[in-house]
Design a protein around this motif. Sequence first.
Motif, PDB file in Angstrom:
ATOM      1  N   PRO A 168       0.827  -1.201   0.000  1.00 24.65           N
ATOM      2  CA  PRO A 168       0.000   0.000   0.000  1.00 24.65           C
ATOM      3  C   PRO A 168       0.869   1.261   0.000  1.00 24.65           C
ATOM      4  O   PRO A 168       1.849   1.348   0.749  1.00 24.65           O
ATOM      5  N   LEU A 169       0.500   2.212  -0.834  1.00 28.23           N
ATOM      6  CA  LEU A 169       1.219   3.481  -0.867  1.00 28.23           C
ATOM      7  C   LEU A 169       0.839   4.279   0.375  1.00 28.23           C
ATOM      8  O   LEU A 169      -0.308   4.664   0.544  1.00 28.23           O
ATOM      9  N   SER A 189      -6.491  -1.710   1.360  1.00 21.62           N
ATOM     10  CA  SER A 189      -7.883  -2.110   1.545  1.00 21.62           C
ATOM     11  C   SER A 189      -8.042  -2.838   2.868  1.00 21.62           C
ATOM     12  O   SER A 189      -7.067  -3.287   3.468  1.00 21.62           O
ATOM     13  N   GLY A 190      -9.300  -2.949   3.332  1.00 24.17           N
ATOM     14  CA  GLY A 190      -9.586  -3.632   4.587  1.00 24.17           C
ATOM     15  C   GLY A 190     -10.158  -2.681   5.621  1.00 24.17           C
ATOM     16  O   GLY A 190     -10.162  -1.461   5.444  1.00 24.17           O
ATOM     17  N   ARG A 194      -5.487   2.556   5.484  1.00 21.94           N
ATOM     18  CA  ARG A 194      -4.992   3.921   5.602  1.00 21.94           C
ATOM     19  C   ARG A 194      -5.208   4.655   4.283  1.00 21.94           C
ATOM     20  O   ARG A 194      -5.088   4.059   3.212  1.00 21.94           O
ATOM     21  N   PRO A 195      -5.540   5.945   4.336  1.00 20.14           N
ATOM     22  CA  PRO A 195      -5.861   6.671   3.095  1.00 20.14           C
ATOM     23  C   PRO A 195      -4.645   6.824   2.193  1.00 20.14           C
ATOM     24  O   PRO A 195      -3.501   6.849   2.662  1.00 20.14           O
ATOM     25  N   GLY A 222      -9.855   0.821   0.051  1.00 22.15           N
ATOM     26  CA  GLY A 222     -11.051   1.115   0.840  1.00 22.15           C
ATOM     27  C   GLY A 222     -11.421  -0.087   1.677  1.00 22.15           C
ATOM     28  O   GLY A 222     -10.596  -0.978   1.911  1.00 22.15           O
ATOM     29  N   GLN A 223     -12.631  -0.141   2.144  1.00 23.97           N
ATOM     30  CA  GLN A 223     -13.066  -1.263   2.967  1.00 23.97           C
ATOM     31  C   GLN A 223     -12.880  -2.593   2.246  1.00 23.97           C
ATOM     32  O   GLN A 223     -12.554  -3.608   2.847  1.00 23.97           O
ATOM     33  N   ARG A 224     -13.088  -2.582   0.941  1.00 23.77           N
ATOM     34  CA  ARG A 224     -12.835  -3.762   0.110  1.00 23.77           C
ATOM     35  C   ARG A 224     -11.881  -3.358  -1.007  1.00 23.77           C
ATOM     36  O   ARG A 224     -11.836  -2.190  -1.386  1.00 23.77           O
ATOM     37  N   PRO A 225     -11.133  -4.311  -1.565  1.00 18.59           N
ATOM     38  CA  PRO A 225     -10.148  -3.958  -2.592  1.00 18.59           C
ATOM     39  C   PRO A 225     -10.733  -3.156  -3.750  1.00 18.59           C
ATOM     40  O   PRO A 225     -10.081  -2.270  -4.291  1.00 18.59           O
TER      41      PRO A 225
END
Length: 249
Positions: A168-169, A189-190, A194-195, A222-225
Amino acid sequence: MAESSIEWTDATWNPTTGCDQTSPGCDNCYALTMAARLKAMGQAKYQVDGGPRTSGSGFALTIHPDTLSIPLRWSKPRMIFVNSMSDLFHRDVPVTFIRDVFAVMAETPRHTYQLLTKRSKRLGQLADVLDWPPNLWVGTSVETQSYEFRVDHLREVPAAVRFLSIEPLLGPVAVNLDGIDWVIVGGESGPSCRPVDPESIRAIRDACVDSGTPFFFKQWGGQRPKSNGRLLDGRAWGEYPARSVAASA
């Protein structure tokens, strides 16, 4: 071996399972979460320690020699992500077993193998004692600028394709793309994701465009990929290296 929902590959192959956390990109490790779920479903190969998600926690590294023959039985050419549930260059994986995995890749030139590691130092240290098949792509993860040193290690490796997974970036990342053949970028995601900063993504994309490096934007996260899709400035970026060995299924 399993068909994969990961956008940049076709299937996964896990000759080892298990890992432990080595940098901030591991904090919300999808593999650790998935391993706990699979263990609860009765899959004994996943040995989750149940500890807090802090540095050093994870799930036990386990070697699976019985999986080595799987790619030999898969006749249709595929892009295969090696060790989606582990890291082949983890310190507890013997060099002899890494050689066995490389030998399977060499025996199956119809497939293209994509191997990603955060253990870039060990990758570089072992480069001279491994036989590198032409259908192997090797990459490393760079989630923040602090881990740019992994790119220098990657450049020491005689892989047909060297790639970066900037996912994740977690902050601005500016890297020297000399000797790098492909860049993947994605948000986390998940439930605890983190934003991701859109401008940081654009900066990496622009650097790739300027250098002629293929750029693959996997997801906003986001909450999901797939919660927020994968369009960047109105288009999907799904570029691959020109030196593909096997056709994508």
